[in-house]
Enzyme design. Structure first.
Site, short mmCIF file in Angstrom:
data_model
loop_
_atom_site.label_atom_id
_atom_site.label_comp_id
_atom_site.label_asym_id
_atom_site.label_seq_id
_atom_site.Cartn_x
_atom_site.Cartn_y
_atom_site.Cartn_z
N ASP A 318 50.85 62.12 40.52
CA ASP A 318 49.99 60.24 41.07
C ASP A 318 49.83 60.22 39.40
O ASP A 318 49.33 61.14 38.84
CB ASP A 318 48.81 61.02 41.67
CG ASP A 318 48.30 59.10 42.09
OD1 ASP A 318 49.52 58.41 41.84
OD2 ASP A 318 47.38 58.87 42.46
N GLU A 359 33.58 51.10 30.64
CA GLU A 359 34.88 49.46 29.35
C GLU A 359 33.52 49.22 28.78
O GLU A 359 33.54 49.72 27.33
CB GLU A 359 35.24 48.64 30.05
CG GLU A 359 36.25 48.88 31.13
CD GLU A 359 36.11 47.78 31.58
OE1 GLU A 359 35.80 46.78 32.21
OE2 GLU A 359 37.41 47.28 33.07
N ALA A 418 30.98 38.71 39.98
CA ALA A 418 31.97 38.05 40.11
C ALA A 418 32.27 36.73 40.04
O ALA A 418 33.48 36.43 40.15
CB ALA A 418 32.11 38.75 41.70
N GLU A 419 31.97 36.10 40.10
CA GLU A 419 31.64 34.99 39.82
C GLU A 419 32.28 34.12 38.75
O GLU A 419 32.95 33.60 38.36
CB GLU A 419 30.15 33.37 40.54
CG GLU A 419 30.28 32.51 40.51
CD GLU A 419 29.37 31.83 40.65
OE1 GLU A 419 28.70 30.09 40.68
OE2 GLU A 419 28.07 32.58 41.30
N THR A 420 30.84 34.95 37.28
CA THR A 420 32.01 34.34 36.13
C THR A 420 32.91 35.22 35.63
O THR A 420 33.81 34.95 34.77
CB THR A 420 30.28 34.51 35.49
OG1 THR A 420 30.37 35.31 35.07
CG2 THR A 420 29.30 33.72 35.81
N LYS A 435 32.37 38.54 27.52
CA LYS A 435 33.93 39.09 26.82
C LYS A 435 34.25 38.86 28.63
O LYS A 435 32.89 39.23 29.63
CB LYS A 435 33.00 40.73 26.45
CG LYS A 435 32.63 41.26 27.38
CD LYS A 435 32.94 42.82 26.79
CE LYS A 435 32.41 43.64 27.67
NZ LYS A 435 30.53 43.85 27.83
#
Length: 719
Positions: A318, A359, A418-420, A435
Site C-alpha cells: 500500500d 505541513e 474549513a470555511e476559508t 496560504k
C-alpha cells in the site's frame, strides 16, 4: 525497532541436555529416518562391543566401543540441536506470556449509556476472567484494558509498549480501521467503551503463545519434502552398504588374507555416507526461523508462512503508511509574477512559523534548509523543536533571504478554517500573509499572476499538492507539497528487487500521486484508485501466473486480499477481521515490515540450502576417505583413491566418525543464527552457496580427518 528479548539460562541448557537423551526413544527418532538409522547402527555397535566375534568380526572390543560411542554422540548432538532450538521457542512463548496482565474491568450494566455520562453506578468492577465475550466494558484514563476487544464508542490514547516495546502511544477509536485493542494495555487519556471479542484463554496473546509453541512441532511443506528426500537417500545407502557385505564375502573367497568386510566398519560407512549433518539440524533450522520472525515482533501463524515469504515472487504494498508516512511535506517554493525566490520563502516561513500542522512545520524546515538556521525571539532555531516532518526533504537550492521573527506573534496567527481553506499571519506592520488551496487564495487575492493555474496544474500532474501564498492580496508564489516518503524506503525496495521479488504498489490515491511516489522509490508496477475488490483481483491474477504473492493490510476491507495472498501481514492495530485473515500479525503495526519478513524467509531457506549443500559435500569427501580404507586390502587398485593416505583403516573409520559427530554441535550456532544473507539474484546465491558451502564441505573433512589421524599416530593409537 523493538524486539522481543529471549534469554536461555543455565537451567534451560541443562534441560536441553536432558531432552537430548529423552529424544533417544526410537518411537520419537523414527520420525527422522537418518537419525533412526544412526541409532540402529549404535545398537549394532553396542552388540558387537559385548560380543566382538559376532558376524565373524575380527576387531577388538575397544575398537567397537569407540565406534559405538561416536555413533551415540552423533545422535545425542543431533537431538541437542533440536532441543536447544525448541527451548528458544519456549523462551519466546514465555516472553509473550509475561506480557499478560491480570486486570479488573468495569463491566457496564447498560450498554446504551453515553460515554460522557458514565458514573460508578453504571458499571461493576469484576475480574477480567469473569468478563464474557461480547460484553461491553468501560475503560477510563489510567485503566488497564481487561481483555481483547473492539472500541465501540470514544477515542483514547493507548500505551501498547507492553506488547510492542514502543514507547510512543497510539490512538484507538471507534469506526475506521484502528478499533482493535489488546488486553493488558493501558489507556493514557480520555475514555472508551470496548466490546470484548475473546473468550477467557483465547485472547490474541493466548493464540500467539500457542502458535509459537506449536512451531516446535509443525513441519513445513519444504521440510516435509526434505525429509522425504533424506529418507530416500538413506534407503539407497542402506541397500548399497548391505550389498557390500555380501560383496565382501564374495571377495574373501578369492583374495587370500582378506576375511571380508567388518560389520561395524560397514555401519560407519553407512553413517558417513548418509546426510547426517542436515538430518540432525533440520528441525533446529525450522524452529530457529520461526524464532527470528517472532523476535522482530511478527507472529507467524505457521512455518508455511515464513517459508512462503522466502519464496515470494511479488509483493503488493500500500502507499500510505507503507511507502509514505501519510503526511505531505514541503518540497519546493515557486515564485510567480514579479516576486523572486526570497519573497516566496520569506512569506512562506512567516505564515507557517506558528502553524503546528505537519505541513506548516515542514515549510519552516525547508525554508531554513534553503537559507540556514535563523534566530527566533526565544533565541533558538525554529526548527530545533521539529522532529520528523520535512527531515527527508533536501533543500532544492540556496536562497539568500533574511528569515527573522520580528513583527511575528502567535496571537496574530490566523489558523486554518474549513470555511476559508487558508491560514496565515498578520504582521505588526499591518502586512497580511495567507496560504492555502489555490482556488481559495485566488478568490481572496486582488492580484493574481497569469501563470498561477499553469504552475499549480504542473505540480498536480507531478503528484504534488500546490498551496498558493499571497502577501497583502498579491499572489507571490506556490508552495509545492509532496507525500513524505519513509526514510530509507527506496533502498529497502531496491533490496527486495535484488532478491528477485517484483514490487507492486496498490493505492486508492489518484494516478498522478501514485506515479510520482512509484518513480521516487523505484516501484516496478503501480495501480492507482484501487478499491478492495480490485486488490483481491490483483492477488488472484498474479497467482494465476503461478507466482507467490505477499501483501499487508489493517482494515476489514483488506481481509479478503490478506486471506488470498500467500503471505498476508496484518497489523496488530487493525481490525480483528484483518488479523484473522492474515497468516502473520505485526505487533508493531508497521506495514513496511513485510520487507524484513521477506528477508527472514529467504534467510531461512538459504540456511537450509547452505547446510544441505555442506552436508552432501561432506558425504562426498567422506566417501573418498572410508571406501579405500575398507576395501584397499581386497582391491589394491582403490589405493589410488586414498587421497589422505591415512595410517590404518581403523584410524580412518574412527577419525571420520569423530568428524561426523562433532561437526554437528559446531554448526548449531549457524543453524540457530541463520546464514548471513544479502539481497542477491538466485544465480548469485547459487554460485556463492556452491563455492562457500559446497567447496567448504568438500575440503573441511579432509583437513580435520587428516589432523585427527595425525593425532592418533602421535599418541600411538591404532598402530
Amino acid at each position: 525497532m523493538a524486539e522481543i528479548t529471549v534469554t536461555i539460562d543455565t537451567d534451560q541448557q541443562k534441560q536441553a541436555i536432558s531432552d537430548s537423551f529423552a529424544k533417544l526413544d526410537p518411537q520419537y527418532l523414527v520420525k527422522n529416518p537418518v537419525l533412526f538409522v544412526v541409532e540402529l547402527g549404535t545398537i549394532i555397535g553396542l552388540v558387537m562391543t559385548i560380543a566382538p566375534g559376532l558376524f565373524g568380526a575380527t576387531g577388538s572390543r575397544v575398537y567397537y566401543a569407540v565406534i559405538t560411542v561416536l555413533l551415540g554422540f552423533t545422535v545425542i548432538f543431533a537431538n541437542y540441536a533440536e532441543a536447544y532450538a525448541e527451548l528458544e521457542g519456549e523462551a519466546q512463548a514465555d516472553s509473550l506470556r509475561a506480557l499478560q496482565t491480570e486486570a479488573e474491568g468495569k463491566l457496564l450494566q447498560n450498554d446504551d449509556v453515553d460515554i460522557e455520562d458514565i458514573s460508578e453506578d453504571d458499571y461493576e468492577v469484576v475480574a477480567s476472567t469473569e468478563i464474557e465475550q461480547n460484553a461491553v466494558v468501560f475503560v477510563d484514563e489510567g485503566d488497564i484494558i481487561p481483555r481483547d476487544g473492539t472500541v465501540v464508542e470514544g477515542s483514547a490514547s493507548v500505551d501498547e509498549s507492553a506488547i510492542t516495546g514502543e514507547s510512543e502511544p497510539v490512538i484507538r477509536q471507534s469506526g475506521g480501521d484502528r478499533t482493535s485493542v489488546v488486553g493488558g494495555t493501558e489507556v493514557l487519556s480520555d475514555r472508551i467503551k470496548v466490546e470484548v471479542t475473546s473468550e477467557e484463554g483465547e485472547s490474541f496473546l493466548d493464540q500467539m503463545i500457542g502458535l509459537v509453541e506449536d512451531a516446535q512441532r509443525q513441519k513445513t511443506p519444504n521440510e516435509i519434502a526434505m525429509t522425504i528426500l533424506l529418507s530416500g537417500l538413506t534407503l539407497v545407502f542402506v541397500v548399497a552398504v548391505a550389498t557390500m557385505f555380501f560383496f565382501g564375502e564374495y571377495l574373501a573367497s578369492f583374495v587370500g588374507g582378506f576375511a571380508g568386510l567388518d560389520v561395524a566398519e560397514l555401519v560407519a560407512l553407512l553413517v558417513a555416507l548418509m546426510p547426517t549433518t542436515i538430518g540432525a539440524l533440520l528441525a533446529a533450522i525450522r524452529v530457529a526461523g520461526m524464532t527470528r520472525v517472532t523476535r522482530r515482533n511478527v507472529i507467524a501463524k505457521s512455518g508455511r508462512a515464513v517459508e512462503a515469504a522466502g519464496d515470494l515472487d511479488a509483493l503488493i504494498l500500500d502507499k500510505t503508511g507503507t511507502i509514505t508516512t501519510g503526511e505531505r511535506v514541503a518540497q519546493d517554493f515557486h515564485p510567480l509574477g514579479d516576486a523572486d525566490d526570497a519573497d516566496v520563502v520569506r512569506a512562506s516561513y512567516q505564515s507557517s512559523l506558528y502553524d503546528e500542522t505537519t505541513e506548516g512545520r515542514s515549510i519552516v524546515k525547508l525554508a531554513e534548509k534553503m537559507n540556514g538556521k535563523v534566530q527566533t525571539d526565544g533565541g533558538q532555531s525554529a526548527s530545533e523543536e521539529l522532529d520528523e516532518p520535512g527531515d527527508s526533504v533536501d533543500a532544492p537550492r540556496d536562497v539568500s533571504v533574511t528569515l527573522d521573527a520580528e513583527g511575528l506573534s502567535e496571537s496574530n496567527f490566523v489558523p486554518f478554517s474549513a470555511e476559508t481553506r487558508m491560514s496565515g499571519i498578520d504582521l505588526s506592520d499591518g502586512t497580511e500573509i495567507r496560504k492555502g488551496a489555490v482556488d481559495a487564495v485566488e478568490e481572496y487575492a486582488t492580484t493574481v499572476p497569469g501563470k498561477l493555474r499553469q504552475k499549480s496544474n504542473a505540480i498536480s500532474e507531478n503528484g504534488g499538492t500546490p498551496l498558493a501564498i499571497a502577501v497583502d492580496g498579491q499572489v507571490v508564489g506556490i508552495i509545492e507539497l509532496q507525500d513524505e516518503l519513509k526514510p530509507g524506503i527506496a533502498d529497502r525496495i531496491a533490496e527486495i528487487q535484488k532478491m528477485g521479488v517484483e514490487t507492486i504498489m496498490a493505492t486508492g490515491d489518484n494516478q498522478r500521486t501514485a506515479r510520482w511516489v512509484a518513480d521516487q522509490v523505484g516501484i516496478d508496477e503501480f495501480h492507482a484508485e484501487f478499491d478492495p475488490e480490485e486488490k483481491i483481483g490483483l492477488v488472484e491474477d498474479i497467482q494465476d501466473d503461478g507466482k507467490l504473492v505477499g501483501m499487508t493490510g489493517d482494515g476489514t476491507n483488506d481481509a479478503p486480499a490478506l486471506a488470498k495472498a500467500d503471505v498476508g501481514l496484518a497489523m496488530n492495530a487493525g481490525t480483528n477481521a484483518a488479523k484473522e485473515a492474515g497468516n502473520m500479525v505485526d505487533l508493531d503495526s508497521n506495514p513496511s515490515k513485510i520487507i524484513e519478513v521477506v528477508g527472514i524467509g529467504k534467510q531461512l531457506l538459504m540456511t537450509r540450502g547452505s547446510l544441505t549443500t555442506f552436508s552432501v559435500a561432506n558425504d562426498v569427501a567422506k566417501y573418498f576417505v572410508l571406501l579405500p580404507a575398507i576395501l584397499a586390502a581386497a582391491i589394491p587398485g582403490l589405493g589410488a583413491m586414498d587421497i589422505l593416505n591415512l595410517s590404518t583403516p581403523a584410524s580412518a573409520v574412527t577419525a571420520t566418525l569423530m568428524y561426523n559427530a562433532f561437526i554437528i554441535p559446531l554448526l548449531i550456532p549457524l543453524a540457530l543464527r541463520g546464514v548471513d544473507y544479502k539481497a542477491q539474484s538466485g544465480a548469485q546465491l547459487l554460485r556463492k552457496n556452491l563455492i562457500v558451502y559446497g567447496g567448504g564441505g568438500l575440503i573441511a573433512p579432509f583437513i580435520f580427518i587428516k589432523a585427527i589421524d595425525m593425532l592418533f599416530v602421535a599418541l600411538g593409537v591404532f598402530q
